[in-house]
Scaffold this motif. Structure first.
Motif, PDB file in Angstrom:
ATOM      1  N   ARG A  53      48.008  44.839  38.620  1.00  0.00           N
ATOM      2  CA  ARG A  53      47.377  44.769  37.332  1.00  0.00           C
ATOM      3  C   ARG A  53      47.652  43.488  36.699  1.00  0.00           C
ATOM      4  NH1 ARG A  53      47.903  44.806  32.315  1.00  0.00           N
ATOM      5  NH2 ARG A  53      50.165  45.214  32.657  1.00  0.00           N
ATOM      6  N   ILE A  54      48.787  43.118  36.725  1.00  0.00           N
ATOM      7  CA  ILE A  54      49.254  41.755  36.105  1.00  0.00           C
ATOM      8  C   ILE A  54      48.513  40.462  37.013  1.00  0.00           C
ATOM      9  CG2 ILE A  54      51.073  40.019  35.522  1.00  0.00           C
ATOM     10  CD1 ILE A  54      52.736  42.675  34.961  1.00  0.00           C
ATOM     11  N   GLU A  55      48.599  40.602  38.442  1.00  0.00           N
ATOM     12  CA  GLU A  55      48.242  39.497  39.165  1.00  0.00           C
ATOM     13  C   GLU A  55      46.545  39.687  39.212  1.00  0.00           C
ATOM     14  OE1 GLU A  55      49.491  37.317  40.741  1.00  0.00           O
ATOM     15  OE2 GLU A  55      51.530  37.801  40.072  1.00  0.00           O
ATOM     16  N   ARG A  56      45.998  40.828  38.759  1.00  0.00           N
ATOM     17  CA  ARG A  56      44.599  40.679  38.780  1.00  0.00           C
ATOM     18  C   ARG A  56      44.072  39.833  37.478  1.00  0.00           C
ATOM     19  NH1 ARG A  56      45.029  46.262  40.247  1.00  0.00           N
ATOM     20  NH2 ARG A  56      44.232  46.639  42.381  1.00  0.00           N
ATOM     21  N   GLU A  57      44.825  40.261  36.423  1.00  0.00           N
ATOM     22  CA  GLU A  57      44.591  39.429  35.217  1.00  0.00           C
ATOM     23  C   GLU A  57      44.870  38.113  35.371  1.00  0.00           C
ATOM     24  OE1 GLU A  57      45.165  37.449  31.630  1.00  0.00           O
ATOM     25  OE2 GLU A  57      47.090  38.222  32.935  1.00  0.00           O
ATOM     26  N   ARG A  58      45.902  37.814  36.030  1.00  0.00           N
ATOM     27  CA  ARG A  58      46.249  36.394  36.194  1.00  0.00           C
ATOM     28  C   ARG A  58      45.281  35.568  37.043  1.00  0.00           C
ATOM     29  NH1 ARG A  58      50.904  37.073  37.954  1.00  0.00           N
ATOM     30  NH2 ARG A  58      51.859  36.513  35.884  1.00  0.00           N
ATOM     31  N   ALA A  59      44.918  36.303  38.089  1.00  0.00           N
ATOM     32  CA  ALA A  59      43.819  35.466  38.972  1.00  0.00           C
ATOM     33  C   ALA A  59      42.502  35.461  37.979  1.00  0.00           C
ATOM     34  CB  ALA A  59      43.576  36.564  40.156  1.00  0.00           C
ATOM     35  N   THR A  60      42.026  36.306  37.602  1.00  0.00           N
ATOM     36  CA  THR A  60      40.823  36.309  36.654  1.00  0.00           C
ATOM     37  C   THR A  60      40.812  35.173  35.465  1.00  0.00           C
ATOM     38  OG1 THR A  60      40.578  38.769  36.753  1.00  0.00           O
ATOM     39  CG2 THR A  60      39.423  37.558  35.150  1.00  0.00           C
ATOM     40  N   HIS A  61      42.096  34.997  35.036  1.00  0.00           N
ATOM     41  CA  HIS A  61      42.101  33.951  33.907  1.00  0.00           C
ATOM     42  C   HIS A  61      42.286  32.407  34.587  1.00  0.00           C
ATOM     43  CE1 HIS A  61      43.193  32.088  30.207  1.00  0.00           C
ATOM     44  NE2 HIS A  61      44.039  31.471  30.845  1.00  0.00           N
ATOM     45  N   TYR A  62      42.906  32.375  35.600  1.00  0.00           N
ATOM     46  CA  TYR A  62      43.188  30.854  36.225  1.00  0.00           C
ATOM     47  C   TYR A  62      42.252  30.662  37.322  1.00  0.00           C
ATOM     48  CZ  TYR A  62      47.763  31.147  33.807  1.00  0.00           C
ATOM     49  OH  TYR A  62      48.793  31.224  32.994  1.00  0.00           O
ATOM     50  N   LEU A  63      41.834  31.473  38.162  1.00  0.00           N
ATOM     51  CA  LEU A  63      41.114  31.121  39.369  1.00  0.00           C
ATOM     52  C   LEU A  63      39.858  30.894  39.085  1.00  0.00           C
ATOM     53  CD1 LEU A  63      43.468  32.983  42.091  1.00  0.00           C
ATOM     54  CD2 LEU A  63      43.901  30.731  40.874  1.00  0.00           C
ATOM     55  N   PRO A  64      39.119  29.944  40.048  1.00  0.00           N
ATOM     56  CA  PRO A  64      37.762  29.657  39.676  1.00  0.00           C
ATOM     57  C   PRO A  64      36.875  30.632  40.237  1.00  0.00           C
ATOM     58  CG  PRO A  64      38.694  28.231  41.290  1.00  0.00           C
ATOM     59  CD  PRO A  64      39.640  29.018  40.848  1.00  0.00           C
ATOM     60  N   SER A  65      37.131  31.287  41.339  1.00  0.00           N
ATOM     61  CA  SER A  65      36.104  32.071  41.937  1.00  0.00           C
ATOM     62  C   SER A  65      36.555  33.468  42.386  1.00  0.00           C
ATOM     63  CB  SER A  65      35.423  31.466  43.282  1.00  0.00           C
ATOM     64  OG  SER A  65      36.617  31.447  44.229  1.00  0.00           O
ATOM     65  N   MET A  66      35.592  34.259  42.465  1.00  0.00           N
ATOM     66  CA  MET A  66      36.032  35.833  42.645  1.00  0.00           C
ATOM     67  C   MET A  66      36.711  35.800  44.234  1.00  0.00           C
ATOM     68  SD  MET A  66      35.969  38.860  41.779  1.00  0.00           S
ATOM     69  CE  MET A  66      34.496  38.980  40.429  1.00  0.00           C
ATOM     70  N   ARG A  67      36.072  35.189  45.003  1.00  0.00           N
ATOM     71  CA  ARG A  67      36.919  35.097  46.360  1.00  0.00           C
ATOM     72  C   ARG A  67      38.333  34.519  46.278  1.00  0.00           C
ATOM     73  NH1 ARG A  67      36.616  30.528  50.263  1.00  0.00           N
ATOM     74  NH2 ARG A  67      36.972  31.505  52.258  1.00  0.00           N
ATOM     75  N   SER A  68      38.573  33.730  45.552  1.00  0.00           N
ATOM     76  CA  SER A  68      39.782  33.167  45.426  1.00  0.00           C
ATOM     77  C   SER A  68      40.689  34.257  44.627  1.00  0.00           C
ATOM     78  CB  SER A  68      40.068  32.018  44.561  1.00  0.00           C
ATOM     79  OG  SER A  68      41.358  31.294  44.772  1.00  0.00           O
ATOM     80  N   GLN A  69      40.334  34.878  43.776  1.00  0.00           N
ATOM     81  CA  GLN A  69      40.936  35.989  42.920  1.00  0.00           C
ATOM     82  C   GLN A  69      41.193  37.088  43.887  1.00  0.00           C
ATOM     83  OE1 GLN A  69      38.415  37.036  39.783  1.00  0.00           O
ATOM     84  NE2 GLN A  69      38.281  34.740  39.022  1.00  0.00           N
ATOM     85  N   GLN A  70      40.430  37.421  44.889  1.00  0.00           N
ATOM     86  CA  GLN A  70      40.752  38.463  45.547  1.00  0.00           C
ATOM     87  C   GLN A  70      41.559  38.181  46.571  1.00  0.00           C
ATOM     88  OE1 GLN A  70      36.617  39.345  47.464  1.00  0.00           O
ATOM     89  NE2 GLN A  70      36.172  40.613  45.759  1.00  0.00           N
ATOM     90  N   LYS A  71      41.788  36.834  47.059  1.00  0.00           N
ATOM     91  CA  LYS A  71      42.789  36.435  47.912  1.00  0.00           C
ATOM     92  C   LYS A  71      44.191  36.795  47.557  1.00  0.00           C
ATOM     93  CE  LYS A  71      40.443  33.033  50.650  1.00  0.00           C
ATOM     94  NZ  LYS A  71      40.062  31.552  51.101  1.00  0.00           N
ATOM     95  N   LEU A  72      44.476  36.205  46.258  1.00  0.00           N
ATOM     96  CA  LEU A  72      45.668  36.454  45.605  1.00  0.00           C
ATOM     97  C   LEU A  72      45.960  37.959  45.323  1.00  0.00           C
ATOM     98  CD1 LEU A  72      47.949  35.313  43.959  1.00  0.00           C
ATOM     99  CD2 LEU A  72      46.711  35.254  42.020  1.00  0.00           C
ATOM    100  N   VAL A  73      45.114  38.840  44.958  1.00  0.00           N
ATOM    101  CA  VAL A  73      45.485  40.419  44.817  1.00  0.00           C
ATOM    102  C   VAL A  73      45.895  40.724  46.279  1.00  0.00           C
ATOM    103  CG1 VAL A  73      44.451  42.152  44.051  1.00  0.00           C
ATOM    104  CG2 VAL A  73      44.090  40.471  42.641  1.00  0.00           C
ATOM    105  N   GLN A  74      44.871  40.533  47.174  1.00  0.00           N
ATOM    106  CA  GLN A  74      45.215  41.110  48.515  1.00  0.00           C
ATOM    107  C   GLN A  74      46.486  40.670  49.065  1.00  0.00           C
ATOM    108  OE1 GLN A  74      41.677  40.043  50.798  1.00  0.00           O
ATOM    109  NE2 GLN A  74      40.427  41.535  49.666  1.00  0.00           N
ATOM    110  N   ARG A  75      46.966  39.344  49.061  1.00  0.00           N
ATOM    111  CA  ARG A  75      48.113  38.957  49.485  1.00  0.00           C
ATOM    112  C   ARG A  75      49.245  39.535  48.779  1.00  0.00           C
ATOM    113  NH1 ARG A  75      51.132  37.582  53.329  1.00  0.00           N
ATOM    114  NH2 ARG A  75      52.920  35.922  52.708  1.00  0.00           N
ATOM    115  N   VAL A  76      49.379  39.799  47.283  1.00  0.00           N
ATOM    116  CA  VAL A  76      50.319  40.539  46.874  1.00  0.00           C
ATOM    117  C   VAL A  76      50.396  42.038  46.903  1.00  0.00           C
ATOM    118  CG1 VAL A  76      51.219  41.400  44.402  1.00  0.00           C
ATOM    119  CG2 VAL A  76      50.155  38.731  44.857  1.00  0.00           C
ATOM    120  N   GLN A  77      49.044  42.579  47.324  1.00  0.00           N
ATOM    121  CA  GLN A  77      49.054  43.786  47.776  1.00  0.00           C
ATOM    122  C   GLN A  77      49.630  44.171  49.159  1.00  0.00           C
ATOM    123  OE1 GLN A  77      45.069  45.275  48.471  1.00  0.00           O
ATOM    124  NE2 GLN A  77      45.546  46.981  47.024  1.00  0.00           N
ATOM    125  N   HIS A  78      49.462  43.327  49.946  1.00  0.00           N
ATOM    126  CA  HIS A  78      50.003  43.105  51.349  1.00  0.00           C
ATOM    127  C   HIS A  78      51.438  43.183  51.367  1.00  0.00           C
ATOM    128  CE1 HIS A  78      50.119  42.791  55.702  1.00  0.00           C
ATOM    129  NE2 HIS A  78      51.236  41.748  55.434  1.00  0.00           N
TER     130      HIS A  78
END
Length: 708
Positions: free
Chosen positions: A242-267
């Motif tokens: 949940r925290i990483e999703r919020e961080r990705a949404t705030h900092y990262l420029p695209s939905m694709r990049s946000q999903q990459k970060l969340v998926q990496r942490v999830q993995h």
């Protein structure tokens, strides 16, 4: 907010058409540029008003149209101004031994200066850029001062590391300048657009994803070492996500990049649970299956109980993965692997492929089905979509299913034509057209045979000399390549049947001259009337059985050897027929001596005292025990051909290939039909070498070459 106004720039001389001196004009331009530099340093906005910009543009315009000798000095001064600004103000010469915030703030400031001056200078000198054709374009001058060379290459790695360190601080609960980090990330994006390269993905995103994994990996291992329960572990993991999703949404420029970060942490968080999850799922599947089997009705057949429970277990655990893990792909894969391991276990001497084919056969047979049509359709759909993809030996299932489909079609045991066609369509969608091509051909043969039979009846009616056959004849014409192979004996059938066969042969060969008919009497059936002393009984028997029974029309008692010579059948087949008529439920013949086995010394006579409460009975033949082994041997033979074909296809396209890579590619090509044995592949490679399809390289023994 009131706009901040700049001091007026003197414009007395260029408002008229009077000749303007170069030094005077350049002094005016430099005052505007100096003011622009000052406001850049102060961060004031707007940097130039529209009036100020027009005045500077007009000075350049007047200098260009009044004196052509101003072009070269103006060009030189422009280069000098760019050199002074970009080398002094923009170029990075600071030390990297600074705090993260200082490095990022300095980078953002320099990028802002570069963008602003790069915006205003070309516009102020726009007229000169269009008309000073003898000189280089101003964009070429500006291109020399590339931000990538001046700053980015020197500081990008330090800036990336600084952002990563700030991310880690924020993950630990410390406060950071979030807007500064976001602005710095935008610098990576904008530089990538300006330089026509993906600076963000190459220089920042890849490092960020790696760092996120390195941060959470030891954290996940520490949670496991502390022996958190599964629920506690999942709660912690969900909070981190949940925290990483919020961080990705705030900092990262695209939905694709946000999903990459969340998926990496999830993995990283869920990877340590995969082996534990697979072990638990496999154990629970076995326990649940055992409990459901024990609680099931003992009168039900094994495959009925097994596969109904398997479908329920599959749905239960799929819902578990979906609800608890949101269909997270690694957990979904582990669950499927565990289910496949469990599902492909043999039950006694029967494989999963054989049991699944029997289950489908029981569903689709007329006399076995106790469910409604909707229940049958739903169960069939579940079998094809749920169980069939998990079966490793799909080719073995196809052969067992084809055997049972043949019996349903030939002996009119199918529940309905629609059900048969529907399941074949679903199998075709799931496994491909080659998987069902033979089965579809069998169904088509039966439809065509109905038309042939209709035309045969018309043929008999149109030929009065042939219309008086001693029996009704129905013939099913089968295409050899579609149907399973059957033994065909040159049996001595009764003369009445021989005449019927000859009549049909004449009819068919007149219609299909290039086809050859081969009679498969072992699949035929016949209805005859037995004239017993108590009453007449209609018997439904096979062609071989009726041929044997009709021998007793001319003799009341026959020995085994007399029957064998009269029928011309081999020993095993004759034993089956005699056993069904003298030792099974319906004793049409009396065997002497009265034992349960058939021997060449036995004698048989017609049982004239036989009676039954029904007027019509069916006398089945004993099932061949070795049939399952024959199917398996047939499939193993076909697999050798499939492996050969796969090897030749691969080598034909690659020409030269390493032995291990060839084995891996072969497994990959065949795994959707069956799981090939590595030893079998190696044997087929050696066989192809001896048959001159392949050869080994003389210098590298592991290298194989394809021979054209």
């Amino acid at each position: 907010m009131k706009r901040k106004q700049c001091p007026d720039i003197p414009v007395s001389s260029f408002e008229t058409n009077d000749d303007i001196q170069f030094d005077e004009g350049w002094e005016i331009i430099m005052k505007g540029i100096t003011k622009l530099k000052k406001m850049i340093a102060e961060g004031s906005e707007p940097l130039l008003t529209a009036e100020e910009f027009i005045k500077l543009y007009t000075v350049v315009y007047n200098m260009c149209i009044q004196r052509s000798d101003h072009f070269q000095p103006l060009y030189d001064k422009f280069k000098e101004t760019c050199e002074d600004f970009y080398r002094v103000t923009v170029e990075y010469n600071s030390s990297m031994d600074q705090s993260e915030e200082f490095i990022l703030r300095d980078l953002v400031k320099r990028w802002g200066c570069f963008k602003v001056m790069g915006y205003w200078l070309p516009r102020i000198f726009q007229y000169f850029d269009r008309h000073g054709r003898r000189l280089s374009k101003l964009n070429e001058v500006l291109g020399v001062y590339n931000f990538g060379d001046l700053v980015y290459r020197k500081v990008s790695s330090y800036a990336t590391d600084a952002i990563i360190r700030l991310f880690d601080k924020e993950r630990k609960g410390e406060e950071i300048d979030r807007e500064l980090v976001k602005n710095t990330i935008n610098v990576f994006v904008e530089i990538g657009i300006l330089r026509q390269m993906d600076a963000y993905e190459e220089d920042f995103e890849a490092v960020m994803l790696k760092a996120a994994g390195e941060y959470y990996s030891p954290l996940a291992l520490s949670w496991i070492s502390e022996e958190y329960s599964d629920s506690d572990y999942m709660l912690k993991a969900e909070e981190c996500l949940r925290i990483e999703r919020e961080r990705a949404t705030h900092y990262l420029p695209s939905m694709r990049s946000q999903q990459k970060l969340v998926q990496r942490v999830q993995h990283v968080l869920f990877e340590p649970l995969l082996s534990k999850f697979k072990q638990k799922v496999t154990t629970h599947l076995i326990q649940d299956a055992a409990e459901k089997k024990a609680s099931s009705d003992g009168a039900c057949m094994l495959e009925q109980v097994l596969f109904r429970n398997l479908i329920k277990l599959h749905d239960e655990y799929k819902a578990y993965v979906n609800d608890c893990f949101k269909n997270y792909s690694p957990f979904l894969k582990v669950w499927k692997d565990a289910f496949m391991v469990f599902f492909n276990r043999s039950v006694g001497e029967s494989s999963s492929a054989d049991l699944l084919a029997r289950f489908c056969d029981n569903l689709l047979r007329r006399e076995e089905s106790l469910m409604s049509e909707q229940e049958i359709e739903e169960t069939v759909a579940k079998v094809v979509s749920t169980l069939l993809p998990c079966l490793s030996d799909k080719d073995l299932f196809a052969e067992f299913y084809r055997k049972r489909l043949a019996r349903r079609l030939l002996f009119d045991r199918r529940l309905s034509k629609d059900h048969e066609e529907r399941i074949l369509t679903q199998m075709k969608e799931q496994c491909g057209a080659p998987f069902t091509s033979k089965m579809e051909g069998m169904v088509t043969d039966l439809t065509l045979s109905e038309d042939i039979q209709m035309r045969f009846q018309e043929y008999l009616q149109s030929n009065p000399t042939l219309n008086h056959l001693e029996m009704d004849l129905t013939v099913t014409v089968l295409t050899t390549g579609f149907w399973p192979s059957y033994k065909s004996f040159d049996v001595n059938i009764p003369a009445e049947m021989v005449r019927c066969a000859e009549v049909f042969k004449g009819f068919y060969e007149a219609k299909a001259k290039h086809r050859k008919l081969t009679w498969v009497y072992s699949l035929g059936s016949c209805n005859i009337v037995g004239k017993f002393e108590p009453k007449k009984v209609e018997l439904v028997v096979s062609t071989y059985q009726v041929a044997l029974l009709l021998l007793f029309n001319t003799a009341e008692k026959l020995s085994y050897s007399e029957i064998a010579s009269g029928l011309n059948l081999d020993h095993d087949e004759l034993v089956r027929i005699l056993h069904s008529l003298s030792c099974a439920q319906y004793k049409i013949l009396i065997k002497k001596p009265d034992t349960k086995t058939i021997s060449p010394n036995d004698d048989f006579e017609f049982n004239s005292k036989f009676t039954h409460r029904r007027r019509k009975i069916k006398i089945p033949l004993p099932r061949v025990v070795e049939e399952r082994k024959k199917v398996i041997n047939h499939v193993c033979k076909d697999r050798r051909y499939a492996i050969d074909a796969a090897i030749v296809r691969i080598m034909k396209s690659r020409r030269v290939l390493d032995h291990q890579q060839l084995v891996a590619d072969c497994v990959e090509q065949l795994k959707h039909i069956f799981k090939p044995d590595i030893k079998a592949i190696k044997k087929r490679v050696e066989d192809l070498i001896t048959r001159d399809y392949l050869e080994r390289d003389k210098q590298d023994f592991n290298l194989l070459k394809y021979l054209v």
